[in-house]
Design an enzyme around this catalytic site. Structure first.
Site, mmCIF file in Angstrom:
data_model
loop_
_atom_site.group_PDB
_atom_site.id
_atom_site.type_symbol
_atom_site.label_atom_id
_atom_site.label_comp_id
_atom_site.label_asym_id
_atom_site.label_seq_id
_atom_site.Cartn_x
_atom_site.Cartn_y
_atom_site.Cartn_z
ATOM 1 N N CYS A 102 0.830 -1.212 0.000
ATOM 2 C CA CYS A 102 0.000 0.000 0.000
ATOM 3 C C CYS A 102 0.865 1.263 0.000
ATOM 4 O O CYS A 102 0.578 2.209 -0.735
ATOM 5 C CB CYS A 102 -0.901 -0.037 1.230
ATOM 6 N N GLY A 127 3.083 10.817 8.693
ATOM 7 C CA GLY A 127 3.442 10.717 10.108
ATOM 8 C C GLY A 127 4.284 9.482 10.401
ATOM 9 O O GLY A 127 4.272 8.981 11.520
ATOM 10 N N CYS A 231 -8.364 -1.808 8.681
ATOM 11 C CA CYS A 231 -8.220 -2.036 10.105
ATOM 12 C C CYS A 231 -9.407 -2.749 10.735
ATOM 13 O O CYS A 231 -9.263 -3.472 11.697
ATOM 14 C CB CYS A 231 -8.084 -0.691 10.786
HETATM 15 N N1 LIG Z 1 -6.284 6.786 5.534
HETATM 16 C C1 LIG Z 1 -5.217 7.589 5.528
HETATM 17 N N2 LIG Z 1 -5.314 8.821 4.976
HETATM 18 C C2 LIG Z 1 -4.252 9.660 4.938
HETATM 19 N N3 LIG Z 1 -3.036 9.327 5.427
HETATM 20 C C3 LIG Z 1 -2.887 8.123 5.966
HETATM 21 C C4 LIG Z 1 -3.954 7.189 6.063
HETATM 22 N N4 LIG Z 1 -3.496 6.078 6.679
HETATM 23 C C5 LIG Z 1 -2.198 6.303 6.946
HETATM 24 N N5 LIG Z 1 -1.821 7.531 6.529
HETATM 25 C C6 LIG Z 1 -0.474 8.155 6.607
HETATM 26 O O1 LIG Z 1 0.494 7.165 6.800
HETATM 27 C C7 LIG Z 1 1.166 7.345 8.053
HETATM 28 C C8 LIG Z 1 1.459 6.004 8.695
HETATM 29 O O2 LIG Z 1 0.240 5.372 8.902
HETATM 30 P P1 LIG Z 1 0.093 4.140 9.892
HETATM 31 O O3 LIG Z 1 -1.361 3.861 10.029
HETATM 32 O O4 LIG Z 1 0.978 3.083 9.372
HETATM 33 O O5 LIG Z 1 0.787 4.644 11.219
HETATM 34 P P2 LIG Z 1 0.298 5.428 12.525
HETATM 35 O O6 LIG Z 1 1.539 5.539 13.322
HETATM 36 O O7 LIG Z 1 -0.864 4.789 13.175
HETATM 37 O O8 LIG Z 1 -0.127 6.902 12.018
HETATM 38 P P3 LIG Z 1 -1.321 7.817 12.570
HETATM 39 O O9 LIG Z 1 -1.177 7.931 14.067
HETATM 40 O O10 LIG Z 1 -1.114 9.121 11.858
HETATM 41 O O11 LIG Z 1 -2.609 7.126 12.166
HETATM 42 C C9 LIG Z 1 0.208 8.226 8.856
HETATM 43 O O12 LIG Z 1 0.881 8.947 9.857
HETATM 44 C C10 LIG Z 1 -0.384 9.102 7.783
HETATM 45 O O13 LIG Z 1 0.486 10.161 7.444
#
Ligand SMILES: Nc1ncnc2c1ncn2[C@@H]1O[C@H](COP(=O)(O)OP(=O)(O)OP(=O)(O)O)[C@@H](O)[C@H]1O
EC number: 2.8.1.14
Length: 424
Positions: A102, A127, A231
């Protein structure tokens, strides 16, 4: 150009990490736009889905930070480029990692191009806990080439490559999930959390009134769907979910030790190597050690540290190298020492890579590792640099197979000795 003229599109998921990433970019004075990606259509699902709630949370983050908010749908792209691949991998008996796929196709390709072409962004941000070898200012100076038309010229353009480096918070480091992204995407990416620890990020969020994201549960960790919009599976039954998409393939659980049938299962794709297998009517824990897709057999062993679970050799597909394609040392010597992991957060294992003609590598570990799994990505590191990754396609023999081979050999030798006529 002043920071205020710099436009950054930050992927905002509704979680704490991306909220703080957007906040930090805003504090640096950039023009930040928050973008939520919808990758899964709740209408495809009968159960509860958190996608809409996450989108609402992402919107509130942008409101709080007073930045524009966009929502973009990649439902079709996710289905075609991530989910269909995932189903195909399961059918082949492998255990895929949709998060890595992804990132490669959705966040660091479709989102990158949307940000640059539609939002006029100069850079994107996420992030993730990771760093690159570029300062922010250098990221803005990188040329963004539209989708390669003049492939030939682009390929031979001489430029310094950008390295992907581990985040300062080694426990949170997410380079593992970024190990398949392209050099072009990396050059245009800022990781604002790269130098921070998770606890510090939470502190920043609380000091800036981002309480609604702090209250949220961390991204679900139901292997293998750790994030990216799928999720909801964590809340529901993974087996039931997969059986909505894949035909049941009943088969046997077979003991690796004596080849005795121990029970039946509904499909090899519901099990991954190393996982505990529930065998009706049997006491004690049994673990999946291997699968044979041609017969439908799942081989099991009676302990979590059984030698059938340990191997020290694997082969990948063509490796994706992030900076050097492939590393000069590997080309020169045909082998290279480095470190490897195939699961996020597992300790790095020293290994030696041997390069094959087709760009794949053999990975020899210094000592056998538990539950190496086809379909997972072997991710390579040198120091704090993530070099890239290749999908595990083949495994070498397990310690148990080697022991059996040795026992057989010794047995034959003993038989030979017994057969030898006495000299007298
Ligand atoms: N649905 C989404 N829309 C936009 N950005 C996303 C989405 N899912 C993930 N991201 C981006 O990918 C990064 C990593 O996502 P991930 O879910 O792997 O980690 P995370 O540490 O839980 O991040 P977060 O606390 O921001 O949800 C996120 O911080 C965000 O910038």
């Amino acid at each position: 150009m002043l920071a205020a003229g710099r436009r950054v599109a930050c992927a905002v998921s509704g979680g704490v990490d991306s909220a703080v990433a957007a906040l930090l970019l805003r504090r640096r004075g950039y023009q930040v736009t928050g973008v939520f990606m919808k990758n899964w259509d709740p209408l495809d699902e009968q159960g509860a889905c958190s996608v809409d709630r996450d989108c609402e949370d992402a919107y509130r983050v942008c409101q709080k930070l007073d930045i524009p908010f966009h929502q973009v749908s990649y439902v079709k792209e996710y289905w075609n480029e991530v989910f269909s691949d995932l189903l195909k991998e399961y059918e082949l008996g492998r255990t895929p990692n949709p998060d890595i796929v992804c990132n490669k196709h959705i966040k660091f390709n479709h989102f990158l191009h949307y940000a640059m072409d539609n939002l006029g962004a100069d850079a994107i941000a996420t992030g993730h806990y990771a760093r690159t070898s570029l300062e922010d200012e250098e990221v803005f100076q990188q040329k963004h080439t539209k989708r390669p038309r003049e492939l030939f010229r682009n390929r031979f353009e001489v430029r310094n490559t950008v390295k992907l480096l581990q985040g300062a918070d080694l426990f949170k480091d997410q380079t593992f999930f970024l190990s398949q992204i392209s050099q072009d995407a990396l050059r245009k990416t800022i990781f604002p959390l790269g130098d921070l620890t998770k606890s510090f990020v939470r502190k920043i969020a609380s000091e800036h009134g981002l309480h609604h994201v702090l209250k949220k549960k961390e991204a679900c960790t139901t292997f293998p769907f750790q994030s990216m919009g799928v999720c909801f599976i964590g809340e529901r039954n993974f087996e039931k979910f997969l059986l909505e998409y894949l035909e049941p393939q009943p088969g046997n659980f077979v003991s690796i030790e004596d080849k005795k049938v121990m029970g039946t299962h509904k499909g090899w794709f519901l099990y991954t190597i190393g996982q505990r297998a529930r065998l009706a009517g049997l006491q004690g824990a049994w673990f999946v050690v291997d699968k044979d897709v041609s017969t439908g057999d799942i081989f099991v062993a009676p302990s979590t540290d059984h030698p059938a679970l340990f191997r020290d050799l694997l082969r990948t597909n063509r490796v994706h190298w992030i900076a050097e394609e492939p590393p000069a040392e590997l080309v020169r010597d045909k082998m290279m020492e480095c470190h490897f992991r195939f699961r996020h957060q597992m300790a790095l294992v020293p290994c030696v890579l041997t390069l094959n003609q087709d760009g794949s590598v053999w990975v020899t570990l210094v000592k056998p590792a538990r539950a190496l799994t086809p379909g997972q990505f072997a991710v390579f590191y040198k120091g704090d640099e993530c070099l890239g990754s290749g999908k595990i396609l083949r495994l070498g023999p397990s310690v148990f197979t080697m022991q059996q081979g040795r026992n057989r050999e010794e047995g034959t030798k003993k038989e030979d000795i017994d057969k030898v006529e006495p000299a007298t």
